[in-house]
Motif scaffolding. Structure first.
Motif, PDB file in Angstrom:
ATOM      1  N   GLU A  98       0.721  -1.333   0.012  1.00 49.43           N
ATOM      2  CA  GLU A  98      -0.122  -0.056   0.061  1.00 49.43           C
ATOM      3  C   GLU A  98       1.066   1.290   0.018  1.00 49.43           C
ATOM      4  OE1 GLU A  98      -3.464   2.013   2.636  1.00 49.43           O
ATOM      5  OE2 GLU A  98      -2.330   0.499   3.426  1.00 49.43           O
ATOM      6  N   PHE A  99       1.864   1.108   0.755  1.00 49.65           N
ATOM      7  CA  PHE A  99       2.905   2.474   1.051  1.00 49.65           C
ATOM      8  C   PHE A  99       3.536   2.790  -0.521  1.00 49.65           C
ATOM      9  CE2 PHE A  99       7.003   3.989   1.420  1.00 49.65           C
ATOM     10  CZ  PHE A  99       6.886   4.921   2.151  1.00 49.65           C
ATOM     11  N   ILE A 100       3.992   1.497  -1.066  1.00 50.71           N
ATOM     12  CA  ILE A 100       4.743   1.829  -2.296  1.00 50.71           C
ATOM     13  C   ILE A 100       3.814   2.354  -3.322  1.00 50.71           C
ATOM     14  CG2 ILE A 100       5.696   0.628  -4.300  1.00 50.71           C
ATOM     15  CD1 ILE A 100       7.122  -1.246  -2.055  1.00 50.71           C
ATOM     16  N   TYR A 101       2.556   1.607  -3.629  1.00 48.63           N
ATOM     17  CA  TYR A 101       1.343   2.271  -4.345  1.00 48.63           C
ATOM     18  C   TYR A 101       1.202   3.693  -4.378  1.00 48.63           C
ATOM     19  CZ  TYR A 101      -2.966   2.564  -6.934  1.00 48.63           C
ATOM     20  OH  TYR A 101      -3.913   2.881  -7.924  1.00 48.63           O
ATOM     21  N   LEU A 102       0.734   3.886  -3.139  1.00 45.71           N
ATOM     22  CA  LEU A 102       0.436   5.487  -2.758  1.00 45.71           C
ATOM     23  C   LEU A 102       1.577   6.337  -2.957  1.00 45.71           C
ATOM     24  CD1 LEU A 102      -2.054   4.789   0.410  1.00 45.71           C
ATOM     25  CD2 LEU A 102      -2.490   5.493  -1.956  1.00 45.71           C
ATOM     26  N   ALA A 103       2.739   5.889  -2.469  1.00 39.33           N
ATOM     27  CA  ALA A 103       3.757   6.844  -2.855  1.00 39.33           C
ATOM     28  C   ALA A 103       4.120   7.088  -4.335  1.00 39.33           C
ATOM     29  CB  ALA A 103       5.088   6.249  -2.284  1.00 39.33           C
ATOM     30  N   LEU A 104       4.028   5.834  -5.105  1.00 37.93           N
ATOM     31  CA  LEU A 104       4.160   6.198  -6.477  1.00 37.93           C
ATOM     32  C   LEU A 104       3.191   6.895  -7.419  1.00 37.93           C
ATOM     33  CD1 LEU A 104       6.057   2.902  -7.399  1.00 37.93           C
ATOM     34  CD2 LEU A 104       6.925   5.221  -7.002  1.00 37.93           C
ATOM     35  N   LYS A 105       1.878   6.506  -6.951  1.00 35.63           N
ATOM     36  CA  LYS A 105       0.660   6.820  -7.647  1.00 35.63           C
ATOM     37  C   LYS A 105      -0.028   8.137  -7.155  1.00 35.63           C
ATOM     38  CE  LYS A 105       0.629   3.496 -10.651  1.00 35.63           C
ATOM     39  NZ  LYS A 105       0.938   3.762 -11.989  1.00 35.63           N
ATOM     40  N   GLY A 106       0.713   8.664  -6.127  1.00 31.75           N
ATOM     41  CA  GLY A 106      -0.208   9.834  -5.549  1.00 31.75           C
ATOM     42  C   GLY A 106       0.028  11.039  -6.652  1.00 31.75           C
ATOM     43  N   LYS A 107      -0.661  11.979  -6.432  1.00 32.19           N
ATOM     44  CA  LYS A 107      -0.871  13.228  -7.374  1.00 32.19           C
ATOM     45  C   LYS A 107      -0.393  14.503  -6.653  1.00 32.19           C
ATOM     46  CE  LYS A 107      -4.099  11.254 -10.418  1.00 32.19           C
ATOM     47  NZ  LYS A 107      -4.825  10.119 -10.076  1.00 32.19           N
ATOM     48  N   ASN A 108      -0.194  14.435  -5.626  1.00 29.73           N
ATOM     49  CA  ASN A 108      -0.059  15.718  -4.649  1.00 29.73           C
ATOM     50  C   ASN A 108       1.487  15.811  -4.519  1.00 29.73           C
ATOM     51  OD1 ASN A 108      -2.787  16.663  -5.095  1.00 29.73           O
ATOM     52  ND2 ASN A 108      -2.990  15.764  -3.083  1.00 29.73           N
ATOM     53  N   GLY A 109       2.274  16.828  -4.551  1.00 25.06           N
ATOM     54  CA  GLY A 109       3.591  16.887  -4.040  1.00 25.06           C
ATOM     55  C   GLY A 109       4.780  15.953  -4.906  1.00 25.06           C
ATOM     56  N   THR A 110       5.815  15.963  -4.394  1.00 27.59           N
ATOM     57  CA  THR A 110       6.841  15.215  -4.848  1.00 27.59           C
ATOM     58  C   THR A 110       6.850  13.712  -4.349  1.00 27.59           C
ATOM     59  OG1 THR A 110       8.488  15.660  -3.156  1.00 27.59           O
ATOM     60  CG2 THR A 110       8.473  17.026  -5.099  1.00 27.59           C
ATOM     61  N   LEU A 111       7.724  12.839  -4.925  1.00 24.63           N
ATOM     62  CA  LEU A 111       7.559  11.521  -4.346  1.00 24.63           C
ATOM     63  C   LEU A 111       8.008  11.490  -2.819  1.00 24.63           C
ATOM     64  CD1 LEU A 111       7.438   8.431  -4.649  1.00 24.63           C
ATOM     65  CD2 LEU A 111       9.813   8.606  -5.599  1.00 24.63           C
ATOM     66  N   LYS A 112       8.964  12.393  -2.815  1.00 23.53           N
ATOM     67  CA  LYS A 112       9.622  12.385  -1.296  1.00 23.53           C
ATOM     68  C   LYS A 112       8.543  12.910  -0.458  1.00 23.53           C
ATOM     69  CE  LYS A 112      13.684  14.440   0.909  1.00 23.53           C
ATOM     70  NZ  LYS A 112      14.900  15.137   0.898  1.00 23.53           N
ATOM     71  N   SER A 113       7.879  13.896  -0.725  1.00 27.34           N
ATOM     72  CA  SER A 113       6.932  14.454   0.287  1.00 27.34           C
ATOM     73  C   SER A 113       5.745  13.352   0.507  1.00 27.34           C
ATOM     74  CB  SER A 113       6.391  15.923  -0.404  1.00 27.34           C
ATOM     75  OG  SER A 113       5.553  15.711  -1.512  1.00 27.34           O
ATOM     76  N   ARG A 114       5.390  12.784  -0.621  1.00 25.76           N
ATOM     77  CA  ARG A 114       4.371  11.741  -0.572  1.00 25.76           C
ATOM     78  C   ARG A 114       4.644  10.646   0.417  1.00 25.76           C
ATOM     79  NH1 ARG A 114       3.850  12.592  -6.001  1.00 25.76           N
ATOM     80  NH2 ARG A 114       4.976  10.657  -6.447  1.00 25.76           N
TER      81      ARG A 114
END
Length: 95
Positions: free
Chosen positions: A29-45
């Protein structure tokens, strides 16, 4: 049949495997949400997700330590680690 089922559950929970499986799902779940999120950078997500999912992961690790008789120190350590992560999550959400 019931006795075999209880034996199976005792083996899965007593070995900590049930918690391990839950942690694997949490990691996916963490990996999916970090990679597929739309807000901010990968680091901030990723940072936001660590704050959001970290307390639950720590509590699951405390449960695993308790189930596997790892010792009260490990249980207390994981529970203590969950608090600053939870507070950080609340602060980041401005709650």
């Amino acid at each position: 049949m019931l006795e075999a089922s209880l034996s199976f559950l005792n083996a899965i929970f007593g070995s900590g495997l049930a918690v391990d499986l839950a942690l694997i799902v949490l990691l996916i779940e963490f990996i999916y949400l970090a990679l597929k999120g739309k807000n901010g950078t990968l680091k901030s997500r990723a940072f936001a997700l660590v704050l959001a999912l970290g307390p639950g992961a720590c509590i699951m690790l405390a449960l695993r330590a308790a189930l596997t008789n790892a010792g009260i120190v490990w249980v207390a350590l994981f529970l203590a680690l969950s608090l600053p992560l939870h507070v950080g999550d609340l602060v980041s959400r401005k709650i």
